[in-house]
Design a protein around this motif. Sequence first.
Motif, short mmCIF file in Angstrom:
data_model
loop_
_atom_site.label_atom_id
_atom_site.label_comp_id
_atom_site.label_asym_id
_atom_site.label_seq_id
_atom_site.Cartn_x
_atom_site.Cartn_y
_atom_site.Cartn_z
N LYS A 195 52.83 46.37 -30.34
CA LYS A 195 52.50 45.91 -31.69
C LYS A 195 52.27 47.06 -32.66
CE LYS A 195 50.46 41.44 -30.46
NZ LYS A 195 49.23 40.59 -30.55
N ILE A 196 51.99 48.23 -32.13
CA ILE A 196 51.64 49.35 -33.02
C ILE A 196 52.60 50.53 -32.90
CG2 ILE A 196 49.21 48.78 -33.23
CD1 ILE A 196 48.59 50.69 -30.97
N THR A 197 53.73 50.32 -32.24
CA THR A 197 54.80 51.33 -32.22
C THR A 197 56.04 50.74 -32.86
OG1 THR A 197 55.47 50.64 -29.99
CG2 THR A 197 53.95 52.50 -30.15
N THR A 198 56.73 51.56 -33.64
CA THR A 198 57.91 51.06 -34.35
C THR A 198 59.18 51.15 -33.51
OG1 THR A 198 58.25 53.25 -35.33
CG2 THR A 198 56.92 51.67 -36.58
N LEU A 200 60.31 51.28 -29.29
CA LEU A 200 60.00 51.34 -27.86
C LEU A 200 61.30 51.03 -27.12
CD1 LEU A 200 57.85 51.70 -25.69
CD2 LEU A 200 57.44 49.24 -25.78
N THR A 201 61.93 52.08 -26.57
CA THR A 201 63.23 51.90 -25.94
C THR A 201 63.43 52.90 -24.83
OG1 THR A 201 65.63 51.83 -26.37
CG2 THR A 201 64.35 53.45 -27.59
N ASN A 202 64.38 52.64 -23.96
CA ASN A 202 64.76 53.59 -22.92
C ASN A 202 65.81 54.55 -23.46
OD1 ASN A 202 63.12 52.38 -20.98
ND2 ASN A 202 64.69 50.87 -20.48
N HIS A 246 75.35 55.13 -29.11
CA HIS A 246 74.07 54.97 -28.43
C HIS A 246 72.93 55.31 -29.39
CE1 HIS A 246 76.12 54.59 -24.51
NE2 HIS A 246 76.94 55.51 -24.98
N LYS A 247 72.86 54.57 -30.47
CA LYS A 247 71.89 54.88 -31.52
C LYS A 247 70.45 54.74 -31.04
CE LYS A 247 74.98 53.70 -35.35
NZ LYS A 247 75.19 52.85 -36.55
N LYS A 248 70.20 53.84 -30.08
CA LYS A 248 68.85 53.66 -29.58
C LYS A 248 68.33 54.89 -28.84
CE LYS A 248 68.83 48.61 -29.14
NZ LYS A 248 68.61 47.46 -28.21
N ASP A 255 58.59 61.55 -32.27
CA ASP A 255 58.75 60.56 -31.21
C ASP A 255 57.97 61.03 -29.97
OD1 ASP A 255 60.33 58.89 -32.68
OD2 ASP A 255 62.21 59.45 -31.72
N VAL A 256 57.41 60.10 -29.24
CA VAL A 256 56.69 60.41 -28.00
C VAL A 256 57.58 60.04 -26.83
CG1 VAL A 256 54.69 59.87 -26.56
CG2 VAL A 256 54.43 60.03 -29.04
#
Length: 264
Positions: A195-198, A200-202, A246-248, A255-256
Amino acid sequence: MDAVGEHGELRLTDTKPLADIGSGYTYFADGDVVVAKITPCFENGKGALASGLTNGIAFGTTELHVLRAAPGELDRKFLYYLTTSFPFRKLGEASMYGAGGQKRVPEEFIKDFRVAIPPTDEQCTIVTFLDHETKRVDALIEKRRRMIALLTEKRSAVIANAVTQGLNSDFAAKNSGIDWLPRIPAHWEMMTLGKITTKLTNGYVGPTRDLFVDAGVPYLQSLHIKDNSIRFGDDYFVPPTWSAKHKKSILKADDVLIVQTGDI
């Protein structure tokens, strides 16, 4: 390759009947020196003097070079130390061919590597000296490693306490509702990271053998992440057209990143 250490270790716990061994292995025997040929294993110093092999033989990854000392001319332990020396590793690194994570030290580099060789009795004297000195230095390293482990544990505890309970140890508390974090400051709010990260992906998941090119968009692998920082040992690039598909997987500042698997 994970059975070959960076300080001469060689794990010998995996055995198979000889009849079960097919193609795709590198043969070596007791007394042979094995040297990793592929990046980053070569740069990290992976290599060993084989000894104590079951029936005196072994089969390893094809990413190994095997060197056998000529009897009466070269001491096998002297040869091993030679392959761990700074000039050998740095010049070998400079001779690597291929792209990105598939760079390898060519066999010709080892065959053509020129070095001054002392008489065999002097080789043995040098080996005895290096055995003693490296053992002493390794003991000092182990003491430092234990100290670092304790400091690392303390560092993790300080971070964990600060981000889960704040800086004020005398706080008004409430139940968090989760098992691993029973108490939190009363004015804190419970929520999920989603909910607080814009974003979240692999990262990219797939084969990389034919992925890299000599120039293009930088490509980050898990091996480049160490000690909370990104360290590029070599240039890893993918074509610009690949990144568009592969834009994701495209990274931005701040970024973390979290390594998902592996012993990195």
